[in-house]
Design a protein around this motif. Sequence first.
Motif, PDB file in Angstrom:
ATOM      1  N   VAL A 104       0.841  -1.202   0.000  1.00 14.25           N
ATOM      2  CA  VAL A 104       0.000   0.000   0.000  1.00 14.25           C
ATOM      3  C   VAL A 104       0.878   1.256   0.000  1.00 14.25           C
ATOM      4  O   VAL A 104       0.614   2.212  -0.730  1.00 14.25           O
ATOM      5  N   ILE A 105       1.932   1.257   0.779  1.00 11.69           N
ATOM      6  CA  ILE A 105       2.832   2.416   0.837  1.00 11.69           C
ATOM      7  C   ILE A 105       3.518   2.624  -0.511  1.00 11.69           C
ATOM      8  O   ILE A 105       3.593   3.750  -1.015  1.00 11.69           O
ATOM      9  N   VAL A 106       3.998   1.551  -1.123  1.00 12.27           N
ATOM     10  CA  VAL A 106       4.653   1.659  -2.431  1.00 12.27           C
ATOM     11  C   VAL A 106       3.664   2.171  -3.480  1.00 12.27           C
ATOM     12  O   VAL A 106       4.001   3.035  -4.294  1.00 12.27           O
ATOM     13  N   ALA A 107       2.448   1.665  -3.473  1.00  9.01           N
ATOM     14  CA  ALA A 107       1.434   2.115  -4.434  1.00  9.01           C
ATOM     15  C   ALA A 107       1.109   3.591  -4.236  1.00  9.01           C
ATOM     16  O   ALA A 107       0.956   4.338  -5.209  1.00  9.01           O
ATOM     17  N   LEU A 108       1.019   4.028  -3.003  1.00  6.40           N
ATOM     18  CA  LEU A 108       0.734   5.431  -2.712  1.00  6.40           C
ATOM     19  C   LEU A 108       1.866   6.331  -3.209  1.00  6.40           C
ATOM     20  O   LEU A 108       1.623   7.354  -3.847  1.00  6.40           O
ATOM     21  N   LEU A 109       3.098   5.942  -2.954  1.00  9.23           N
ATOM     22  CA  LEU A 109       4.241   6.731  -3.425  1.00  9.23           C
ATOM     23  C   LEU A 109       4.291   6.777  -4.953  1.00  9.23           C
ATOM     24  O   LEU A 109       4.583   7.822  -5.538  1.00  9.23           O
ATOM     25  N   ALA A 110       4.006   5.662  -5.600  1.00  9.74           N
ATOM     26  CA  ALA A 110       4.010   5.633  -7.067  1.00  9.74           C
ATOM     27  C   ALA A 110       2.917   6.539  -7.628  1.00  9.74           C
ATOM     28  O   ALA A 110       3.125   7.245  -8.617  1.00  9.74           O
ATOM     29  N   THR A 111       1.754   6.544  -6.990  1.00 11.15           N
ATOM     30  CA  THR A 111       0.650   7.393  -7.440  1.00 11.15           C
ATOM     31  C   THR A 111       1.011   8.867  -7.319  1.00 11.15           C
ATOM     32  O   THR A 111       0.690   9.668  -8.192  1.00 11.15           O
ATOM     33  N   LEU A 112       1.696   9.224  -6.266  1.00 19.45           N
ATOM     34  CA  LEU A 112       2.086  10.619  -6.069  1.00 19.45           C
ATOM     35  C   LEU A 112       3.207  11.039  -7.013  1.00 19.45           C
ATOM     36  O   LEU A 112       3.263  12.186  -7.448  1.00 19.45           O
ATOM     37  N   TRP A 114       4.007   9.668 -10.109  1.00 19.40           N
ATOM     38  CA  TRP A 114       3.805   9.462 -11.542  1.00 19.40           C
ATOM     39  C   TRP A 114       3.581  10.747 -12.342  1.00 19.40           C
ATOM     40  O   TRP A 114       4.183  10.904 -13.412  1.00 19.40           O
ATOM     41  N   PRO A 115       2.748  11.691 -11.911  1.00 16.41           N
ATOM     42  CA  PRO A 115       2.560  12.905 -12.730  1.00 16.41           C
ATOM     43  C   PRO A 115       3.868  13.653 -12.986  1.00 16.41           C
ATOM     44  O   PRO A 115       4.090  14.151 -14.086  1.00 16.41           O
ATOM     45  N   GLY A 116       4.735  13.712 -12.008  1.00 13.86           N
ATOM     46  CA  GLY A 116       6.025  14.373 -12.199  1.00 13.86           C
ATOM     47  C   GLY A 116       6.893  13.647 -13.210  1.00 13.86           C
ATOM     48  O   GLY A 116       7.553  14.268 -14.041  1.00 13.86           O
ATOM     49  N   PHE A 117       6.879  12.320 -13.158  1.00 14.94           N
ATOM     50  CA  PHE A 117       7.645  11.536 -14.124  1.00 14.94           C
ATOM     51  C   PHE A 117       7.086  11.722 -15.531  1.00 14.94           C
ATOM     52  O   PHE A 117       7.833  11.886 -16.488  1.00 14.94           O
ATOM     53  N   ALA A 118       5.770  11.686 -15.660  1.00 14.14           N
ATOM     54  CA  ALA A 118       5.144  11.821 -16.980  1.00 14.14           C
ATOM     55  C   ALA A 118       5.479  13.177 -17.595  1.00 14.14           C
ATOM     56  O   ALA A 118       5.800  13.270 -18.786  1.00 14.14           O
ATOM     57  N   GLU A 119       5.420  14.231 -16.793  1.00 17.64           N
ATOM     58  CA  GLU A 119       5.749  15.571 -17.295  1.00 17.64           C
ATOM     59  C   GLU A 119       7.221  15.655 -17.699  1.00 17.64           C
ATOM     60  O   GLU A 119       7.560  16.248 -18.721  1.00 17.64           O
ATOM     61  N   HIS A 120       8.076  15.035 -16.913  1.00 15.15           N
ATOM     62  CA  HIS A 120       9.506  15.035 -17.241  1.00 15.15           C
ATOM     63  C   HIS A 120       9.750  14.332 -18.579  1.00 15.15           C
ATOM     64  O   HIS A 120      10.490  14.832 -19.430  1.00 15.15           O
ATOM     65  N   PHE A 121       9.136  13.171 -18.775  1.00  8.89           N
ATOM     66  CA  PHE A 121       9.322  12.437 -20.029  1.00  8.89           C
ATOM     67  C   PHE A 121       8.774  13.224 -21.211  1.00  8.89           C
ATOM     68  O   PHE A 121       9.341  13.192 -22.303  1.00  8.89           O
ATOM     69  N   GLN A 122       7.690  13.955 -21.008  1.00  2.98           N
ATOM     70  CA  GLN A 122       7.133  14.767 -22.085  1.00  2.98           C
ATOM     71  C   GLN A 122       8.113  15.880 -22.470  1.00  2.98           C
ATOM     72  O   GLN A 122       8.328  16.148 -23.649  1.00  2.98           O
ATOM     73  N   ARG A 123       8.730  16.517 -21.466  1.00  2.00           N
ATOM     74  CA  ARG A 123       9.727  17.560 -21.752  1.00  2.00           C
ATOM     75  C   ARG A 123      10.927  16.980 -22.495  1.00  2.00           C
ATOM     76  O   ARG A 123      11.459  17.597 -23.410  1.00  2.00           O
ATOM     77  N   VAL A 124      11.347  15.796 -22.096  1.00  4.74           N
ATOM     78  CA  VAL A 124      12.489  15.156 -22.757  1.00  4.74           C
ATOM     79  C   VAL A 124      12.152  14.855 -24.214  1.00  4.74           C
ATOM     80  O   VAL A 124      12.972  15.080 -25.110  1.00  4.74           O
ATOM     81  N   ARG A 125      10.942  14.373 -24.471  1.00  7.45           N
ATOM     82  CA  ARG A 125      10.555  14.057 -25.852  1.00  7.45           C
ATOM     83  C   ARG A 125      10.405  15.310 -26.709  1.00  7.45           C
ATOM     84  O   ARG A 125      10.540  15.249 -27.928  1.00  7.45           O
ATOM     85  N   ARG A 126      10.142  16.469 -26.097  1.00  5.71           N
ATOM     86  CA  ARG A 126      10.095  17.720 -26.869  1.00  5.71           C
ATOM     87  C   ARG A 126      11.448  18.005 -27.507  1.00  5.71           C
ATOM     88  O   ARG A 126      11.524  18.614 -28.569  1.00  5.71           O
TER      89      ARG A 126
END
Length: 157
Positions: free
Chosen positions: A40-48, A50-62
Amino acid sequence: MPPMPKALGPRLRGDDGLVKPGLGKPHSGLTLLELMVVLVIVALLATLAWPGFAEHFQRVRRQDAITTLLRIQLQQEQWRAQDTDYASLTELGWTPARSLDGHYRLELRGHGPAGYLVIARPRRQGPQAGDPCGPFALDQDGPVLGSGFADARCWRG
């Protein structure tokens, strides 16, 4: 009291002298409850996170679009030094018309003696499809900012 057998040893006997099963054995492994709490703790941390990781990957792909457009600009200037017109994407060797990493479709509008406009649009089914920056554009004078194209913030990465 008779002497204790060596196999049992003193650690397996309680204070009352009786053999206690499991006494002296170290606790090993996790209980199901402990494992569930960790998950549960790992899932909660991953949920928090993920948006930062997704935004970072989007910037990298730009950077794929920016690098591709700058490379095309360099090729256009090299071509123009040898010819009176700017080249088409095919003449520059961009077939298929995709960015270096394939995240963007390339489009060239108007190439001739006066100039050119090359546009890198996110592929519809690709990971950049929902990018708020949208398409990147570059002409003979450099990046085209605004007017439906990526702004300076997006070009900075």
